[in-house]
Design a protein around this motif. Structure first.
Motif, PDB file in Angstrom:
ATOM      1  N   LYS A   1      -4.380  12.589 -12.222  1.00  0.00           N
ATOM      2  CA  LYS A   1      -4.760  13.075 -10.892  1.00  0.00           C
ATOM      3  C   LYS A   1      -4.489  12.059  -9.791  1.00  0.00           C
ATOM      4  O   LYS A   1      -4.298  12.443  -8.639  1.00  0.00           O
ATOM      5  N   LEU A   2      -4.497  10.792 -10.122  1.00  0.00           N
ATOM      6  CA  LEU A   2      -4.428   9.752  -9.102  1.00  0.00           C
ATOM      7  C   LEU A   2      -3.061   9.081  -8.999  1.00  0.00           C
ATOM      8  O   LEU A   2      -2.808   8.345  -8.047  1.00  0.00           O
ATOM      9  N   PHE A   3      -2.189   9.321  -9.971  1.00  0.00           N
ATOM     10  CA  PHE A   3      -0.835   8.760  -9.944  1.00  0.00           C
ATOM     11  C   PHE A   3       0.154   9.920  -9.830  1.00  0.00           C
ATOM     12  O   PHE A   3       0.419  10.606 -10.823  1.00  0.00           O
ATOM     13  N   PRO A   4       0.687  10.169  -8.630  1.00  0.00           N
ATOM     14  CA  PRO A   4       1.663  11.260  -8.498  1.00  0.00           C
ATOM     15  C   PRO A   4       2.807  11.090  -9.486  1.00  0.00           C
ATOM     16  O   PRO A   4       3.276   9.973  -9.746  1.00  0.00           O
ATOM     17  N   ALA A   5       3.267  12.202 -10.029  1.00  0.00           N
ATOM     18  CA  ALA A   5       4.243  12.149 -11.116  1.00  0.00           C
ATOM     19  C   ALA A   5       5.658  11.818 -10.652  1.00  0.00           C
ATOM     20  O   ALA A   5       6.432  11.198 -11.389  1.00  0.00           O
ATOM     21  N   GLU A   6       6.009  12.232  -9.444  1.00  0.00           N
ATOM     22  CA  GLU A   6       7.400  12.053  -9.030  1.00  0.00           C
ATOM     23  C   GLU A   6       7.531  12.174  -7.522  1.00  0.00           C
ATOM     24  O   GLU A   6       6.567  12.516  -6.821  1.00  0.00           O
ATOM     25  N   GLY A   7       8.714  11.895  -7.032  1.00  0.00           N
ATOM     26  CA  GLY A   7       9.043  12.086  -5.625  1.00  0.00           C
ATOM     27  C   GLY A   7       8.476  11.013  -4.715  1.00  0.00           C
ATOM     28  O   GLY A   7       7.950   9.989  -5.147  1.00  0.00           O
ATOM     29  N   GLU A   8       8.581  11.268  -3.419  1.00  0.00           N
ATOM     30  CA  GLU A   8       8.166  10.291  -2.419  1.00  0.00           C
ATOM     31  C   GLU A   8       6.676  10.000  -2.476  1.00  0.00           C
ATOM     32  O   GLU A   8       6.238   8.883  -2.176  1.00  0.00           O
ATOM     33  N   ARG A   9       5.866  11.008  -2.841  1.00  0.00           N
ATOM     34  CA  ARG A   9       4.430  10.750  -2.931  1.00  0.00           C
ATOM     35  C   ARG A   9       4.124   9.703  -3.988  1.00  0.00           C
ATOM     36  O   ARG A   9       3.208   8.885  -3.816  1.00  0.00           O
ATOM     37  N   ARG A  10       4.871   9.717  -5.082  1.00  0.00           N
ATOM     38  CA  ARG A  10       4.664   8.699  -6.120  1.00  0.00           C
ATOM     39  C   ARG A  10       4.993   7.313  -5.576  1.00  0.00           C
ATOM     40  O   ARG A  10       4.203   6.371  -5.750  1.00  0.00           O
ATOM     41  N   TRP A  11       6.137   7.180  -4.902  1.00  0.00           N
ATOM     42  CA  TRP A  11       6.526   5.860  -4.426  1.00  0.00           C
ATOM     43  C   TRP A  11       5.589   5.368  -3.335  1.00  0.00           C
ATOM     44  O   TRP A  11       5.295   4.164  -3.260  1.00  0.00           O
ATOM     45  N   GLN A  12       5.108   6.261  -2.503  1.00  0.00           N
ATOM     46  CA  GLN A  12       4.148   5.838  -1.480  1.00  0.00           C
ATOM     47  C   GLN A  12       2.846   5.386  -2.122  1.00  0.00           C
ATOM     48  O   GLN A  12       2.271   4.350  -1.747  1.00  0.00           O
ATOM     49  N   ALA A  13       2.360   6.141  -3.110  1.00  0.00           N
ATOM     50  CA  ALA A  13       1.119   5.766  -3.781  1.00  0.00           C
ATOM     51  C   ALA A  13       1.266   4.417  -4.477  1.00  0.00           C
ATOM     52  O   ALA A  13       0.381   3.547  -4.384  1.00  0.00           O
ATOM     53  N   LEU A  14       2.389   4.211  -5.172  1.00  0.00           N
ATOM     54  CA  LEU A  14       2.598   2.953  -5.870  1.00  0.00           C
ATOM     55  C   LEU A  14       2.799   1.800  -4.894  1.00  0.00           C
ATOM     56  O   LEU A  14       2.392   0.659  -5.157  1.00  0.00           O
ATOM     57  N   ARG A  15       3.415   2.087  -3.761  1.00  0.00           N
ATOM     58  CA  ARG A  15       3.590   1.058  -2.727  1.00  0.00           C
ATOM     59  C   ARG A  15       2.246   0.588  -2.208  1.00  0.00           C
ATOM     60  O   ARG A  15       1.987  -0.619  -2.111  1.00  0.00           O
ATOM     61  N   TRP A  16       1.365   1.530  -1.851  1.00  0.00           N
ATOM     62  CA  TRP A  16       0.036   1.149  -1.389  1.00  0.00           C
ATOM     63  C   TRP A  16      -0.748   0.444  -2.491  1.00  0.00           C
ATOM     64  O   TRP A  16      -1.509  -0.484  -2.230  1.00  0.00           O
ATOM     65  N   HIS A  17      -0.562   0.911  -3.721  1.00  0.00           N
ATOM     66  CA  HIS A  17      -1.233   0.274  -4.857  1.00  0.00           C
ATOM     67  C   HIS A  17      -0.828  -1.203  -4.949  1.00  0.00           C
ATOM     68  O   HIS A  17      -1.680  -2.099  -5.038  1.00  0.00           O
ATOM     69  N   ALA A  18       0.461  -1.463  -4.916  1.00  0.00           N
ATOM     70  CA  ALA A  18       0.953  -2.837  -5.006  1.00  0.00           C
ATOM     71  C   ALA A  18       0.530  -3.662  -3.799  1.00  0.00           C
ATOM     72  O   ALA A  18       0.156  -4.840  -3.932  1.00  0.00           O
ATOM     73  N   PHE A  19       0.576  -3.053  -2.623  1.00  0.00           N
ATOM     74  CA  PHE A  19       0.223  -3.797  -1.415  1.00  0.00           C
ATOM     75  C   PHE A  19      -1.262  -4.144  -1.408  1.00  0.00           C
ATOM     76  O   PHE A  19      -1.644  -5.274  -1.062  1.00  0.00           O
TER      77      PHE A  19
END
Length: 205
Positions: free
Chosen positions: A85-103
């Motif tokens: 539920k908290l890690f989008p599976a694919e697409g731009e939403r995934r990369w944005q979520a992972l970007r904020w996660h890393a930041f």
């Protein structure tokens, strides 16, 4: 539901808070057995080291005895356990979520190093100034992204940024971050209304 996962835990750690926010959001808190553990940098904890030689929290021991280290891995494991539920599976939403996660994690790393340095008997002033410069720049960026933080579907990205901002409140209350990032402050105020953030406020003692 009987607890099947053992989490080495502290109410002070922002990385533990990240894991616990995820557990609340995913409905997995009943599966966690929380073991209060102190992971001081200069005093390795033998109880933690028995399962994690790095003596760091959070550390998660699964029912079969296998161990997961680091909040990044533990959060993703809990998400997979709950159906994703908290890690989008694919697409731009995934990369944005992972970007904020890393930041958010990177900002936390800098804040903890900053706090450690200022607690030294003779802090290195250029290092203190460097951490402050990075924090102010981070706040400017997050303030500029307050609107997408509010409108994008809730994910690990918002969880981690929220935990980083919450750590500023907990350890840097005199820093006055809200005046520097008013839009971020509004977003964070709304985030703190979520039961998962209310239940995981850091506390001393």
């Amino acid at each position: 539901m009987a607890a099947s996962l053992t989490l080495h835990w502290s109410p002070k750690s922002p990385y533990v808070r990240k894991v616990m926010v995820c557990a609340h959001e995913l409905g997995l808190v009943p599966q966690l057995k929380l073991v209060r553990s102190v992971a001081a940098m200069l005093r390795p904890n033998p109880e933690i080291m028995a399962v994690n030689p790095l003596s760091k929290i959070p550390t998660l021991v699964r029912e079969d005895g296998s161990v997961l280290f680091d909040s990044v891995v533990i959060c993703e494991y809990l998400d997979a356990l709950a159906g994703g539920k908290l890690f989008p599976a694919e697409g731009e939403r995934r990369w944005q979520a992972l970007r904020w996660h890393a930041f958010g994690d990177g900002l936390l790393d800098a804040l903890i190093l900053w706090r450690n340095e200022r607690e030294r008997q003779v802090p290195l002033q250029p290092l203190l100034e460097a951490f402050e410069l990075k924090t102010r720049a981070s706040l400017r960026m997050l303030d500029a992204e307050a609107a997408p933080l509010a409108t994008e579907p809730f994910s690990i990205g918002q969880v981690t940024v929220g935990c980083a901002v919450g750590y500023l409140d907990y350890r840097f209350d005199a820093f006055g971050w809200r005046a520097q990032a008013p839009r971020l402050a509004d977003w964070f105020a709304a985030l703190c209304e979520r039961p998962s953030f209310q239940a995981t406020r850091p506390v001393d003692g």
